[in-house]
Write a protein that holds these residues in place. Structure first.
Motif: not given
Lengths: 283, 827
Positions: B590-592, B713-714, B760-761, B766-767
């Motif tokens: 899922r994407i938030v 996520t990529a 998310h994700p 990214q971090l």
């Protein structure tokens, strides 16, 4: 006998003697005889033994959640009004878990065929009472027998002004086919409540019981008479079979009212970006 | 003639064909371009085409040929379009004026399409002749090849110049694929052309030779023939659009680089601002006052921010609206205010704690006594003189403008715009203005410097509207939702937009139906969404899970309010992150997303639909009451830069819905589009979509869905980092504006702002940017610190947290103190 809508390599999950076999055959035959294009036909079904039916028919299908076939079918039709859309499930699925959607789908008058397998018992969860179980019906949960008044789908549908309300017995497949065909031909929401036996969990409402406790409405019955139909809907022993009510006049149909008469499928449309730009520029 | 009457003249079944443009109705029945009311398959007669013309390959000169048959009534909206501030702005901007003149000229003569057919035809002709020459070795062909090739190359240059001009004036040097390809291919063609001409010029017999030059010469002639086909193909795409049938290509796998957009609020500080707090009961018109004042302040060249807090009731209670005016863009509220206007005694009491020592208070003499810094105005009595105490709000607006010595006409204009047929309000405001002018011996705060030019370029709107435009940019064409504050605004907005665009809107019987309908819509090809708040979203959990299992896209706009249960229905909190992340049984991608500014509302609204469609997964957009209801300013947004891609493929016979692909994304189609059948199911299934309990198949499908998660996520968007300090003040979603301004105010070079809009994700990639910080402080408008906990899961060390869950969003002045304190605790 194989038909155009037979599906290959499927493992049918029903008990021997189940009424669902008859309904599966009925639907395949009706689709074939009405020359429905399988590519533009979608059957949406919920969860339960009845809701497995479309898995065995060679057609587009969307197997959704328990009780939720109707809102999904409604939106499938809204997204592409050119599709032939059927919502199918059992009595627990459609009248219990999905009761609220049953009410509002009728109010919307979506142009779909709503097929409900009604065997007055829960099959997949193994034998509990369904909304249509008769009073006194003893189960593992309703140990002293059902005390709730049975749900009357025909009367509820009629009170919401459904345009096509019918009940058939799968024990009389020829009559059932005639009614189901009429439901497909009807413009607007059409309810077909199909009585069927459950040989595993319902030893009360058997093939024989359904035969003894129902009769087919003859040609003298006026299905366009709303008040007469309302009266018929409350008859129980024996239950009337056939088209209890049909309004053949032209009524507003949900997807046409929202999308317009010749609405294109939404997947073939994009917004005019310059229009969005204009609307934005007004701020 | 009304719009409805116009509809009848659609040119079909023998009806006459009329069209409207700028309120004038023309008869186009006899035009060969309007046979049976159809215009090039793009437009039908019987409609108003004012807004469509800007996209047409011709200008409005075409209307001269048609007979005028009437005026279109009720077209105020349309006339607004033609007098948008945009055109007014352009008149002040000589560069834009020149560009718009060029645009008109271009539309009249369309030089690029006029010129471009010569090189295309001649290059193809040359290539064809060259093939004949290679077969026959006839000298006549050889000469023909050279001359046609020579002219083709020269004409190519002639066509390129207006092409580049068009790229500038019509498409703002857009870097979309079609333009880039055309530019590269055209340049190569020109270069090759010069080379081939040079080779021939040096040695006219080169065509007969097997030397390098000879082969190169023929190769160029043939390749340029291919080049012009590519050029023509992309030219067509630019003119006629991509359509929805575009299949997934390698290129469209890239997400649009939406981070390139700069928000109106960047990190440059406002040196002077005034805050005005207006309080009154619900139904006394403070919302109207907010609209009128912000619009009028904007006309005076101030940057505006306004927000409201209100009670969950339709009438009565005590609500407030805060308006801040400034000399630079701002996007956050403050607690202490400079000016306070109380419309009743309850409001006066309610707002007291927000006064600082110099706050000037306007109150009615009817309910308040004179105190220091308090100005008593006979609001109600003066309003009653005009026939109704309700005019008090307009009256006080006049008083305020008078007291601040602002331009009266700007206020009156806005009042006239707002109360269309009510002249009394105008008189009331004028009378209030005179009263305000009379006020002397009071020290009102100094007005910020006005920036008429800068402000004029900006649009004033709330987060709800910006989100709505984002969803439109994303191609949303179905909305099924159950009303629930504070999400209802988007439902209303989309319903209103359905009057102008093709959007199917249905109010569902409950939230369970809402999300199930969204899935049905996507199944048959719609781009559907629902709007809700926490309680409604809680009911959607099962359908969310169905979206994951059946791999049916879904977009959910979740505007948060404080819970649990009914909580504070009209107030704000970022309290539903955990629910957004974990609702729904089973595991599925899922994407938030959580936008934090108007610009991000649009960008991420668009992105939500792209991601949902591409990954066939649910996307949740987190907003909240504060973001949805706050009004601020946004620069002009070019909607043509949001490319609406379609990820729907045409099916072939034997199509299987859940094909086990490398990246886990199975090609998706819709019923009736192609020869295949679609079996989508919520049970575990095989590739066909047939129920299975085979454990190997189960493992395969679990892995397939997980691969989608890796892939997306990529693509996750890394946080936005501002500042070089070694202490990170980390926020997500609607805290962006408040943190941004707090850090400006604190002016501590050690502090950097890290803002997450993609929540998310996230992945290590990214971090990475968070590694350089010595300390990390997370600011959240909730009690559970849900986002900080997420970061901890990714092994990000959190040193301190600033949490607030009192129903308010963060106020800049309070947040600054909290950050200062938090930083002190660390060092």
């Amino acid at each position: 006998m194989s038909s155009l809508f037979d599906k290959e390599n499927v493992d049918i999950a029903w008990c021997p003697g189940c009424g669902n076999f008859g309904i599966l055959k009925l639907i395949r035959e009706v689709l074939e005889e009405l020359e429905v294009d399988k590519k533009t036909c979608v059957i949406v079904s919920g969860i339960g033994q009845a809701a497995k039916t479309p898995y065995y028919i060679d057609v587009n299908m969307f197997g959704v959640l328990h009780g939720r076939a109707l809102p999904v079918a409604t939106a499938v039709k809204l997204g592409n009004p050119n599709l032939c859309v059927v919502a199918e499930g059992g009595d627990g699925d459609m009248y219990g878990e999905g009761g609220n959607h049953f009410i509002h789908t009728i109010r919307r008058n979506v142009d779909i065929v709503h097929i409900v397998h009604n065997n007055m018992v829960y099959g997949l969860t193994k034998g509990q009472a369904s909304p249509t179980s008769q009073k006194g019906f003893v189960t593992k949960v309703q140990v002293g027998g059902v005390v709730n008044e049975p749900f009357n789908p025909l009367a509820v549908a009629l009170s919401l002004k459904a345009g096509f309300v019918s009940r058939v017995n799968i024990g009389d497949p020829l009559h059932a086919k005639e009614v189901l065909k009429a439901a497909f031909r009807h413009h607007g929401y059409a309810l077909v409540d199909i009585l069927q036996p459950c040989p595993t969990f319902n030893s009360t409402n058997t093939h024989h019981w359904f035969k003894e406790n129902s009769y087919v409405l003859d040609d003298t019955y006026e299905s366009s008479d709303f008040h007469g139909a309302l009266q018929k809907a409350f008859e129980f022993s024996p239950m009337p079979l056939g088209i209890i009510y049909q309004d053949k006049s032209i009524r507003d149909i949900f997807e046409r009212s929202i999308r317009g008469e010749d609405a294109k499928p939404l997947h073939a449309m994009t917004h005019d970006v310059s229009k969005i730009q204009d609307l934005f520029n007004r701020y | 003639m009304t719009i409805d009457e116009l509809k009848r003249y659609n040119g079909q079944n023998g009806a006459r064909a009329y069209i409207a443009y700028k309120s004038v109705v023309y008869d186009v029945t006899n035009s060969p371009f309007w046979k049976n009311g159809d215009h090039v398959g793009e437009h039908t007669a019987g409609v108003d085409l004012t807004s469509a013309l800007s996209n047409a390959p011709h200008g409005d000169e075409v209307f001269k040929e048609f007979a005028v048959v009437g005026k279109l009534e009720g077209s105020e909206q349309i006339s607004l379009v033609t007098q948008t501030p945009k055109t007014q702005e352009h008149q002040n901007d000589s560069h834009e004026l020149f560009k718009s003149k060029l645009k008109t000229w271009y539309k009249k003569y369309h030089p690029h399409p006029a010129a471009v057919h010569f090189p295309i035809a001649l290059h193809l002709f040359a290539a064809g002749m060259d093939i004949l020459f290679l077969i026959t070795l006839n000298e006549a062909y050889n000469a023909g090849v050279f001359y046609s090739f020579f002219i083709a190359t020269v004409m190519g240059l002639v066509a390129m110049v207006p092409g580049i001009l068009s790229w500038w004036i019509n498409y703002n040097f857009s870097m979309q694929r079609a333009f880039v390809v055309k530019l590269i291919v055209a340049s190569i063609t020109l270069l090759l052309g010069v080379v081939a001409i040079y080779i021939y010029y040096e040695n006219p017999h080169v065509a007969y030779e097997h030397s390098f030059q000879g082969i190169l010469y023929h190769a160029i002639v043939l390749v340029t023939g291919l080049n012009v086909i590519i050029l023509g193909y992309y030219g067509g795409k630019i003119t006629w659009g991509y359509g929805r049938y575009q299949t997934l290509t390698e290129d469209s796998k890239k997400v649009l680089n939406i981070t390139k957009h700069e928000s109106a609020v960047s990190h440059h500080s406002a040196s002077q601002s005034i805050s005005i707090l207006i309080g009154g009961a619900a139904g006394t018109g403070i919302a109207t006052l907010e609209k009128i004042l912000s619009g009028a302040f904007k006309k005076n060249g101030f940057y505006i921010f306004s927000t409201k807090e209100y009670m969950s009731r339709v009438r009565g209670g005590s609500n407030t609206t805060l308006i801040r005016i400034s000399d630079a863009p701002i996007e956050a509220p403050c607690w202490k205010v400079d000016i306070c206007i109380a419309l009743d005694s309850l409001a006066l009491e309610h707002m007291q704690e927000r006064w600082h020592e110099n706050t000037i208070v306007f109150a009615d003499e009817a309910f308040s006594e004179k105190k220091t810094n308090m100005i008593l105005v006979a609001m109600k009595d003066s309003a009653k003189k005009f026939g109704n105490a309700k005019y008090a709000n307009t009256y006080i607006a006049g008083v305020l403008f008078g007291a601040l010595r602002l331009d009266k006409s700007s206020l009156l204009e806005n009042i006239a715009e707002h109360f269309k047929d009510d002249d009394v309000n105008r008189d009331v405001a004028e009378s209030g203005y005179e009263e305000g002018m009379k006020l002397e011996n009071i020290t009102l705060p100094k007005l910020p410097k006005s920036d008429l030019e800068g402000v004029k370029k900006l649009h004033l709107m709330d987060g709800t509207t910006a989100s709505g435009f984002g969803f439109l940019a994303g191609g949303c064409n179905m909305v099924t939702a159950y009303p629930m504050s504070p999400s209802t605004g988007v439902l209303n907005f989309m319903a209103d937009m359905s009057k102008h665009l093709s959007i199917a809107v249905e109010q569902s019987e409950d939230e369970i139906a809402s999300l199930n309908m969204v899935l049905g819509g996507w199944y048959s090809g719609a781009r559907a969404m629902t709007t809700t708040s926490g309680g409604g979203f809680a009911l959607m959990g099962e359908a969310l899970s169905l979206s994951g299992m059946t791999e049916t896209p879904a977009v959910i706009y979740l505007a948060q309010r404080p819970g649990p249960a009914t909580g504070l229905p009209t107030r704000s909190e970022q309290g539903d992150l955990n629910m957004a992340l974990y609702s729904g049984h089973g595991s599925f991608p899922r994407i938030v997303l959580a936008p934090g500014s108007l610009r991000e509302c649009i960008d991420y609204g668009y992105l939500a639909f792209e991601m949902a469609d591409k990954y066939q997964s649910p996307v949740i957009i987190l907003s909240d009451q504060y973001l949805a209801d706050s009004i601020s300013m946004i620069e002009k947004v070019e909607f043509s830069s949001y490319e609406q891609r379609s990820y729907i493929v045409q099916s072939t016979e034997g199509y299987v819905r859940y094909e086990d692909t490398k990246n886990g994304i199975s090609p998706r189609t819709v019923p009736g589009f192609g020869k295949g059948l679609i079996c989508a199911v919520g049970d575990e299934h095989d590739e066909r979509g047939q129920i299975t309990e085979d454990y190997k198949m189960r493992e395969k499908m679990v892995a397939k869905r997980a691969r989608k998660n890796d892939e997306l996520t990529a693509e996750a968007i890394a946080p936005e980092i501002s500042g070089d300090g070694d202490i990170a003040i980390i926020g997500w979603g609607s805290t962006r504006g408040a943190i941004c301004e707090s850090l400006e105010y604190l002016n501590n070079p050690r502090l950097s702002h890290v803002h997450f809009a993609w929540v998310h994700p996230l992945g290590k990639e990214q971090l990475k940017s968070l590694e350089r910080f010595k300390y990390r402080i997370v600011v959240e408008n909730n009690a559970d610190g849900a986002f900080a906990n997420q970061l901890k899961l990714y092994d990000v060390k959190i040193d301190n947290q600033i949490l607030q869950s009192n129903g308010f969003s963060f106020f800049v002045d309070q947040l600054s103190i909290m950050i200062e304190k938090s930083v002190k605790e660390l060092s």
